[in-house]
Design a protein around this motif. Sequence first.
Motif, PDB file in Angstrom:
ATOM      1  N   GLY A 190       0.831  -1.207   0.000  1.00  0.00           N
ATOM      2  CA  GLY A 190       0.000   0.000   0.000  1.00  0.00           C
ATOM      3  C   GLY A 190       0.860   1.249   0.000  1.00  0.00           C
ATOM      4  N   GLY A 232      -0.252   4.472   0.150  1.00  0.00           N
ATOM      5  CA  GLY A 232      -1.056   5.630   0.540  1.00  0.00           C
ATOM      6  C   GLY A 232      -0.215   6.502   1.462  1.00  0.00           C
ATOM      7  N   PHE A 233      -0.891   7.265   2.312  1.00  0.00           N
ATOM      8  CA  PHE A 233      -0.176   8.165   3.224  1.00  0.00           C
ATOM      9  C   PHE A 233       0.778   7.387   4.121  1.00  0.00           C
ATOM     10  CE2 PHE A 233      -3.756  10.856   2.127  1.00  0.00           C
ATOM     11  CZ  PHE A 233      -3.176  12.107   2.069  1.00  0.00           C
ATOM     12  N   ALA A 234       0.312   6.258   4.659  1.00  0.00           N
ATOM     13  CA  ALA A 234       1.126   5.499   5.619  1.00  0.00           C
ATOM     14  C   ALA A 234       2.311   4.819   4.929  1.00  0.00           C
ATOM     15  CB  ALA A 234       0.252   4.459   6.319  1.00  0.00           C
ATOM     16  N   ASP A 277       1.801  -1.721  -4.649  1.00  0.00           N
ATOM     17  CA  ASP A 277       0.442  -1.152  -4.652  1.00  0.00           C
ATOM     18  C   ASP A 277      -0.317  -1.718  -5.854  1.00  0.00           C
ATOM     19  OD1 ASP A 277      -0.847   1.589  -3.158  1.00  0.00           O
ATOM     20  OD2 ASP A 277      -1.861   0.856  -4.961  1.00  0.00           O
ATOM     21  N   LYS A 278      -1.627  -1.856  -5.695  1.00  0.00           N
ATOM     22  CA  LYS A 278      -2.413  -2.401  -6.816  1.00  0.00           C
ATOM     23  C   LYS A 278      -2.504  -1.401  -7.959  1.00  0.00           C
ATOM     24  CE  LYS A 278      -6.779  -1.301  -4.601  1.00  0.00           C
ATOM     25  NZ  LYS A 278      -8.003  -1.791  -4.007  1.00  0.00           N
ATOM     26  N   GLN A 329      -6.450  11.011  -1.300  1.00  0.00           N
ATOM     27  CA  GLN A 329      -7.894  10.886  -1.061  1.00  0.00           C
ATOM     28  C   GLN A 329      -8.600  12.195  -0.680  1.00  0.00           C
ATOM     29  OE1 GLN A 329      -8.328   7.646   1.702  1.00  0.00           O
ATOM     30  NE2 GLN A 329      -8.818   6.219   0.076  1.00  0.00           N
ATOM     31  N   ILE A 386      -2.016  -7.548  -3.782  1.00  0.00           N
ATOM     32  CA  ILE A 386      -1.673  -8.658  -2.884  1.00  0.00           C
ATOM     33  C   ILE A 386      -2.959  -9.343  -2.433  1.00  0.00           C
ATOM     34  CG2 ILE A 386      -0.602  -9.244  -0.653  1.00  0.00           C
ATOM     35  CD1 ILE A 386       1.341  -8.446  -2.982  1.00  0.00           C
ATOM     36  N   ALA A 412      -2.764  -1.149   3.600  1.00  0.00           N
ATOM     37  CA  ALA A 412      -3.639  -1.236   2.415  1.00  0.00           C
ATOM     38  C   ALA A 412      -4.883  -0.359   2.503  1.00  0.00           C
ATOM     39  CB  ALA A 412      -4.030  -2.688   2.165  1.00  0.00           C
ATOM     40  N   LEU A 458     -16.788   7.250  -3.096  1.00  0.00           N
ATOM     41  CA  LEU A 458     -15.775   8.273  -3.404  1.00  0.00           C
ATOM     42  C   LEU A 458     -14.507   7.963  -2.604  1.00  0.00           C
ATOM     43  CD1 LEU A 458     -15.390  10.691  -5.141  1.00  0.00           C
ATOM     44  CD2 LEU A 458     -16.697  12.060  -3.560  1.00  0.00           C
ATOM     45  N   GLY A 496      -2.207   2.946   9.452  1.00  0.00           N
ATOM     46  CA  GLY A 496      -3.210   3.764   8.761  1.00  0.00           C
ATOM     47  C   GLY A 496      -4.615   3.216   8.895  1.00  0.00           C
ATOM     48  N   ASP A 497      -5.395   3.372   7.836  1.00  0.00           N
ATOM     49  CA  ASP A 497      -6.810   2.998   7.867  1.00  0.00           C
ATOM     50  C   ASP A 497      -7.036   1.493   8.028  1.00  0.00           C
ATOM     51  OD1 ASP A 497      -7.413   5.621   7.509  1.00  0.00           O
ATOM     52  OD2 ASP A 497      -8.459   5.388   5.596  1.00  0.00           O
ATOM     53  N   LEU A 523      -7.546   9.106   9.546  1.00  0.00           N
ATOM     54  CA  LEU A 523      -7.161  10.379   8.944  1.00  0.00           C
ATOM     55  C   LEU A 523      -5.808  10.254   8.271  1.00  0.00           C
ATOM     56  CD1 LEU A 523      -8.056  13.036  11.683  1.00  0.00           C
ATOM     57  CD2 LEU A 523      -9.161  12.713   9.468  1.00  0.00           C
ATOM     58  N   GLY A 524      -5.609  11.087   7.239  1.00  0.00           N
ATOM     59  CA  GLY A 524      -4.321  11.113   6.549  1.00  0.00           C
ATOM     60  C   GLY A 524      -3.179  11.444   7.500  1.00  0.00           C
TER      61      GLY A 524
HETATM   62  C1  LIG Z   1     -12.922  11.050   0.083  1.00  0.00           C
HETATM   63  C2  LIG Z   1     -11.986  11.097   1.266  1.00  0.00           C
HETATM   64  C3  LIG Z   1     -11.610  12.335   1.811  1.00  0.00           C
HETATM   65  C4  LIG Z   1     -10.717  12.384   2.879  1.00  0.00           C
HETATM   66  N1  LIG Z   1     -10.361  13.606   3.385  1.00  0.00           N
HETATM   67  C5  LIG Z   1      -9.452  13.675   4.393  1.00  0.00           C
HETATM   68  C6  LIG Z   1      -8.987  14.923   4.874  1.00  0.00           C
HETATM   69  O1  LIG Z   1      -9.414  15.974   4.409  1.00  0.00           O
HETATM   70  N2  LIG Z   1      -8.045  14.916   5.839  1.00  0.00           N
HETATM   71  C7  LIG Z   1      -7.539  13.758   6.365  1.00  0.00           C
HETATM   72  O2  LIG Z   1      -6.660  13.795   7.238  1.00  0.00           O
HETATM   73  N3  LIG Z   1      -7.969  12.565   5.942  1.00  0.00           N
HETATM   74  C8  LIG Z   1      -8.905  12.490   4.954  1.00  0.00           C
HETATM   75  N4  LIG Z   1      -9.345  11.275   4.511  1.00  0.00           N
HETATM   76  C9  LIG Z   1      -8.822  10.063   5.137  1.00  0.00           C
HETATM   77  C10 LIG Z   1      -7.457   9.741   4.586  1.00  0.00           C
HETATM   78  O3  LIG Z   1      -7.435   9.888   3.187  1.00  0.00           O
HETATM   79  C11 LIG Z   1      -7.086   8.331   5.000  1.00  0.00           C
HETATM   80  O4  LIG Z   1      -7.144   8.255   6.405  1.00  0.00           O
HETATM   81  C12 LIG Z   1      -5.695   7.977   4.513  1.00  0.00           C
HETATM   82  O5  LIG Z   1      -5.648   7.957   3.096  1.00  0.00           O
HETATM   83  C13 LIG Z   1      -5.274   6.599   5.032  1.00  0.00           C
HETATM   84  O6  LIG Z   1      -3.997   6.338   4.565  1.00  0.00           O
HETATM   85  P1  LIG Z   1      -3.536   4.837   4.339  1.00  0.00           P
HETATM   86  O7  LIG Z   1      -2.114   4.928   3.886  1.00  0.00           O
HETATM   87  O8  LIG Z   1      -3.843   4.027   5.527  1.00  0.00           O
HETATM   88  O9  LIG Z   1      -4.467   4.292   3.184  1.00  0.00           O
HETATM   89  P2  LIG Z   1      -4.661   4.807   1.681  1.00  0.00           P
HETATM   90  O10 LIG Z   1      -4.230   6.208   1.544  1.00  0.00           O
HETATM   91  O11 LIG Z   1      -6.062   4.450   1.352  1.00  0.00           O
HETATM   92  O12 LIG Z   1      -3.673   3.888   0.849  1.00  0.00           O
HETATM   93  C14 LIG Z   1      -3.855   2.509   0.753  1.00  0.00           C
HETATM   94  C15 LIG Z   1      -3.148   2.026  -0.486  1.00  0.00           C
HETATM   95  O13 LIG Z   1      -3.158   0.602  -0.488  1.00  0.00           O
HETATM   96  C16 LIG Z   1      -3.397   0.131  -1.806  1.00  0.00           C
HETATM   97  N5  LIG Z   1      -3.964  -1.222  -1.694  1.00  0.00           N
HETATM   98  C17 LIG Z   1      -5.142  -1.580  -1.135  1.00  0.00           C
HETATM   99  N6  LIG Z   1      -5.283  -2.923  -1.174  1.00  0.00           N
HETATM  100  C18 LIG Z   1      -4.182  -3.415  -1.764  1.00  0.00           C
HETATM  101  C19 LIG Z   1      -3.740  -4.724  -2.100  1.00  0.00           C
HETATM  102  N7  LIG Z   1      -4.483  -5.804  -1.792  1.00  0.00           N
HETATM  103  N8  LIG Z   1      -2.568  -4.882  -2.729  1.00  0.00           N
HETATM  104  C20 LIG Z   1      -1.802  -3.794  -3.045  1.00  0.00           C
HETATM  105  N9  LIG Z   1      -2.179  -2.534  -2.751  1.00  0.00           N
HETATM  106  C21 LIG Z   1      -3.338  -2.336  -2.108  1.00  0.00           C
HETATM  107  C22 LIG Z   1      -4.350   1.165  -2.387  1.00  0.00           C
HETATM  108  O14 LIG Z   1      -4.296   1.174  -3.814  1.00  0.00           O
HETATM  109  C23 LIG Z   1      -3.814   2.457  -1.774  1.00  0.00           C
HETATM  110  O15 LIG Z   1      -2.863   3.078  -2.609  1.00  0.00           O
HETATM  111  C24 LIG Z   1     -10.231  11.190   3.436  1.00  0.00           C
HETATM  112  C25 LIG Z   1     -10.633   9.948   2.904  1.00  0.00           C
HETATM  113  C26 LIG Z   1     -11.497   9.908   1.831  1.00  0.00           C
HETATM  114  C27 LIG Z   1     -11.907   8.584   1.269  1.00  0.00           C
END
Ligand SMILES: Cc1cc2nc3c(=O)[nH]c(=O)nc-3n(C[C@H](O)[C@H](O)[C@H](O)COP(=O)(O)OP(=O)(O)OC[C@H]3O[C@@H](n4cnc5c(N)ncnc54)[C@H](O)[C@@H]3O)c2cc1C
Length: 428
Positions: free
Chosen positions: A19, A21-23, A43-44, A51, A88, A115, A134, A307-308, A323-324
């Motif tokens: 993954g 994303g932010f984390a 990442d997929k 986001q 994955i 992820a 979304l 992260g999430d 949160l991001g």
């Molecule tokens: C519409 C929206 C608005 C938001 N607005 C805010 C905001 O204003 N402020 C804020 O702080 N937070 C906001 N958030 C929340 C924030 O975006 C998330 O908390 C943050 O993105 C989580 O980061 P992460 O790295 O855990 O996951 P993500 O950023 O979701 O990254 C996960 C990554 O894992 C990859 N992945 C998933 N499954 C697999 C797999 N099986 N194999 C390979 N790769 C995989 C995905 O493609 C993705 O790139 C918002 C969320 C959304 C949906």
Amino acid sequence: MTAVRTMHQAQPKHVVIIGAGFAGLACAKTLATNRNLRITVIDKNNYHQFQPLLYQVATGILSTHNAAFNLRALLQRHDNIHVKMSEIVSVDLQRRRVTGRLGDVYDADYLVLAAGAEPHFFGVPGAEQFAFPLYSLDDAESLRSEMIRLFERTELPGSDRARNLNIVIVGSGATGVETAGALADLMRKTPQHLFSEVQLRSISLTVIDHGSSPLRPFLPRSQAYAKKVLEQRGVQFHLGESVQEVTASEVVLASGQRLPAQITIWAGGSKAARLSSALNIPLGAGGRIDVQEDLSLSEHPGVYVLGDLANSVGQDGKPLPQLGSVAKQAGEHCAQNILATVAGRKQEPFHYVDKGIMAMVGQGAAITEIGKQRRPLYGMLAFTAWQLVHVALLPSFRIGFQASIEWAIDFWGTLHLNAIVSRSSDRD
Ligand SMILES: Cc1cc2nc3c(=O)[nH]c(=O)nc-3n(C[C@H](O)[C@H](O)[C@H](O)COP(=O)(O)OP(=O)(O)OC[C@H]3O[C@@H](n4cnc5c(N)ncnc54)[C@H](O)[C@@H]3O)c2cc1C
């Protein structure tokens, strides 16, 4: 013998991060400072999606390239990071081995699961089939295309579609509020003469939530501000109501009321990405994975969840929000713990530094609650603060600059029509 042992010790440790994303990105970039580590980011998608800006892609404020960024380009400065595009599907926690959909296998000394999340439809009949979530770039582009397609079809001669169009948003958290505000602005700012049949100012925008006020984590004053601004811009609220069913043309409420909806947007909540169920361990709230205070997985040394995807607990004993900012800080902290372990030092617990929360309500209107004390700012000042914070969070100066130009054009100009092209009639 000594030479062989020395060579063996010099083998770089392999960190595999699922993954980007932010984390995952924050973790990879922090780890890359150690030249003795080999890092694989999987990442997929071959891009990082930002986001918090997806609703702006869906409503044409920003173009796609300001909310999604090629991973290889983002990480090009780090020659000990390798990027793989793979979904994955299986995780062997004991062996720290993960397998992609195409049978690609990765063995890790340290495995980081980041992820993210996916939409949670809570089993509401029709929601997954008919509503537009979304949560990803694909979602944002599909919603944008669907809106423009709806307008274009309504414009066609002999169209038997109702001239009164209805868009319903399920959920009044930050995503629901920000989307409603951007749509209200879109309808207000688009010159009416561009359409002869679609009555832009009469399009009804409705937000439904089972809670009694929007933006639940915010101060009551901020909630009232968001509701007032949106109502002034034509958004209607149905609060204290839950959705019972979504169909192709309606949203049915538990009270029995049926709201017409050519488009239903789902901002009703999220759950852990489906990868969590491939772990074969008991899952916590929202399908998320409970982690220890150092972000590692109990009974699985060398495995971290961030992260999430994770349920991590703050110093007050309450779960940290999805949160991001939480994800980014967790990514950096996890990297520091891996670096500490590699250096033979002990791991430290994760302490989230809460700098506040913010939400955009629409043009010239936002809410910023600063710090843990939640000191509120509203209006133009908060709107500017929101933009400055998001520019700073974007992955490079160039991207931040591009986004600022698009925001300026959107603010001072009329509708950003070039950013909301639709792929014509490729779908019914
Ligand atoms: C519409 C929206 C608005 C938001 N607005 C805010 C905001 O204003 N402020 C804020 O702080 N937070 C906001 N958030 C929340 C924030 O975006 C998330 O908390 C943050 O993105 C989580 O980061 P992460 O790295 O855990 O996951 P993500 O950023 O979701 O990254 C996960 C990554 O894992 C990859 N992945 C998933 N499954 C697999 C797999 N099986 N194999 C390979 N790769 C995989 C995905 O493609 C993705 O790139 C918002 C969320 C959304 C949906």
